[in-house]
Write a protein that holds these residues in place. Structure first.
Motif, short mmCIF file in Angstrom:
data_model
loop_
_atom_site.label_atom_id
_atom_site.label_comp_id
_atom_site.label_asym_id
_atom_site.label_seq_id
_atom_site.Cartn_x
_atom_site.Cartn_y
_atom_site.Cartn_z
N ILE A 200 46.09 34.32 11.44
CA ILE A 200 45.30 33.29 10.78
C ILE A 200 45.22 33.62 9.30
O ILE A 200 44.83 34.73 8.92
N TYR A 201 45.57 32.64 8.47
CA TYR A 201 45.50 32.80 7.01
C TYR A 201 44.21 32.14 6.52
O TYR A 201 44.03 30.93 6.66
N LYS A 202 43.32 32.94 5.94
CA LYS A 202 41.98 32.46 5.61
C LYS A 202 41.75 32.24 4.12
O LYS A 202 40.93 31.42 3.72
N ALA A 203 42.41 32.99 3.27
CA ALA A 203 42.22 32.87 1.82
C ALA A 203 43.48 33.33 1.12
O ALA A 203 44.31 34.04 1.71
N GLU A 204 43.61 32.96 -0.15
CA GLU A 204 44.81 33.34 -0.88
C GLU A 204 44.56 34.55 -1.75
O GLU A 204 43.44 34.85 -2.15
N SER A 205 45.65 35.27 -2.01
CA SER A 205 45.62 36.44 -2.89
C SER A 205 46.67 36.24 -3.97
O SER A 205 47.72 35.66 -3.71
N ILE A 206 46.38 36.72 -5.17
CA ILE A 206 47.25 36.44 -6.30
C ILE A 206 47.75 37.73 -6.96
O ILE A 206 47.32 38.82 -6.61
N LEU A 207 48.64 37.55 -7.91
CA LEU A 207 49.24 38.66 -8.63
C LEU A 207 48.16 39.55 -9.26
O LEU A 207 47.23 39.06 -9.88
N GLY A 208 48.30 40.86 -9.08
CA GLY A 208 47.35 41.81 -9.63
C GLY A 208 46.26 42.23 -8.66
O GLY A 208 45.53 43.19 -8.93
N ASP A 209 46.15 41.53 -7.54
CA ASP A 209 45.17 41.88 -6.52
C ASP A 209 45.63 43.14 -5.78
O ASP A 209 46.81 43.52 -5.83
N THR A 210 44.72 43.79 -5.08
CA THR A 210 45.05 44.87 -4.16
C THR A 210 44.49 44.50 -2.79
O THR A 210 43.32 44.11 -2.68
N VAL A 211 45.32 44.59 -1.78
CA VAL A 211 44.94 44.17 -0.43
C VAL A 211 44.78 45.39 0.46
O VAL A 211 45.64 46.28 0.48
N LEU A 212 43.66 45.44 1.18
CA LEU A 212 43.41 46.50 2.14
C LEU A 212 43.81 46.00 3.52
O LEU A 212 43.28 45.00 4.00
N SER A 213 44.73 46.71 4.15
CA SER A 213 45.18 46.37 5.50
C SER A 213 44.55 47.34 6.50
O SER A 213 44.62 48.55 6.32
N GLU A 214 43.92 46.79 7.54
CA GLU A 214 43.28 47.60 8.58
C GLU A 214 43.75 47.14 9.96
O GLU A 214 43.95 45.95 10.18
N ALA A 215 43.92 48.10 10.85
CA ALA A 215 44.33 47.78 12.23
C ALA A 215 43.62 48.69 13.19
O ALA A 215 43.38 49.88 12.90
N GLY A 216 43.25 48.16 14.35
CA GLY A 216 42.58 48.95 15.38
C GLY A 216 42.91 48.43 16.75
O GLY A 216 43.59 47.39 16.91
N LYS A 217 42.44 49.12 17.76
CA LYS A 217 42.77 48.77 19.15
C LYS A 217 42.13 47.47 19.56
O LYS A 217 41.03 47.13 19.15
#
Length: 246
Positions: A200-217
């Motif tokens: 599901i894509y909820k919001a947009e991210s643009i150039l210069g942003d930093t994205v935190l990716s998290e994954a769990g069980k």
């Protein structure tokens, strides 16, 4: 005008495979989106047609199920069709076949229309709704409902948004989000092969942003839950659920 299914043919290239020689999931999603582009172009409602009106297509959700991954050099056929409408949500389905007619995978997706200046979703304009949806195949079950959140992330990684992550809409392309979700996972999971992804894509991210990716069980050993968050705005960008072969 009536909307009919379209077919597009692709050859799996060396830049689109993993170290087992099979097409990656982001590559397959790219094929499907390219097929959708061709189909909408023939209907006069491609992204370029919308951009001329100050609008654009935005992918809101996609659920992909793979039965067999095509290998390097293999030719595949992607069939796609508009499968229905619900208020502002437009549904589009896909099936991926080998040249011999083997069903390799299938997907259902949800699309919205966005104002490119205001960066807001808008009602589906008449020039799109005037096209009659006439699918000649049984639609796949719509991707609906919420996805659970990873309560205790096991894997985390930071992803800086760079130039080649940005698409025609001037935000991070959706296949890059999918790639980041998978890149966060260790090799022992990736080697099991991804069977299904619901994103599901909820919001947009643009150039210069930093994205935190998290994954769990998730709710079973073969299921993982994912979340991408903008570190600049704190907004949740993506939710996803992946299922892996045991």
């Amino acid at each position: 005008m009536k909307s009919y299914p379209g077919k597009s043919t692709f050859i799996v290239r060396s830049s689109e495979i993993d170290y087992n020689g099979n097409a990656t999931m982001p590559a397959l999603v790219s094929y499907m989106q390219e097929a959708a582009w061709e189909n909408t172009r023939n209907l006069g409602i491609s992204m370029y047609d919308l951009l001329e009106r100050g609008l654009t297509w935005v992918l809101q959700r996609m659920r992909v199920e793979m039965f067999r991954y095509p290998s390097h050099g293999e030719t595949i056929v992607v069939e796609t069709w508009a499968s229905g409408r619900e208020r502002v949500f437009l549904h589009r389905d896909f099936r991926i076949y080998s040249l011999e007619g083997e069903l390799l995978g299938q997907a259902t997706s949800v699309w919205l229309v966005m104002d490119v200046v205001k960066r807001q979703m808008v009602s589906v304009p008449d020039f799109i709704t005037d096209i009659e949806v006439v699918p000649d195949k049984e639609p796949l079950p719509f991707a609906k409902g919420k996805l659970p959140q990873p309560e205790q992330p096991t894997y985390t990684q930071q992803m800086p948004v760079r130039w080649h992550d940005i698409d025609l809409n001037r935000h991070v392309t959706n296949t890059r989000y999918l790639q980041w979700i998978l890149d966060t996972l260790p090799t022992e999971i990736m080697e099991k092969q991804l069977r299904e992804v619901d994103i599901i894509y909820k919001a947009e991210s643009i150039l210069g942003d930093t994205v935190l990716s998290e994954a769990g069980k998730g709710e079973a050993e073969t299921i993982l839950l994912h979340k991408l968050t903008s570190q600049e705005t704190g907004k949740e960008l993506v939710q996803a659920r992946t299922e892996w072969r045991s």
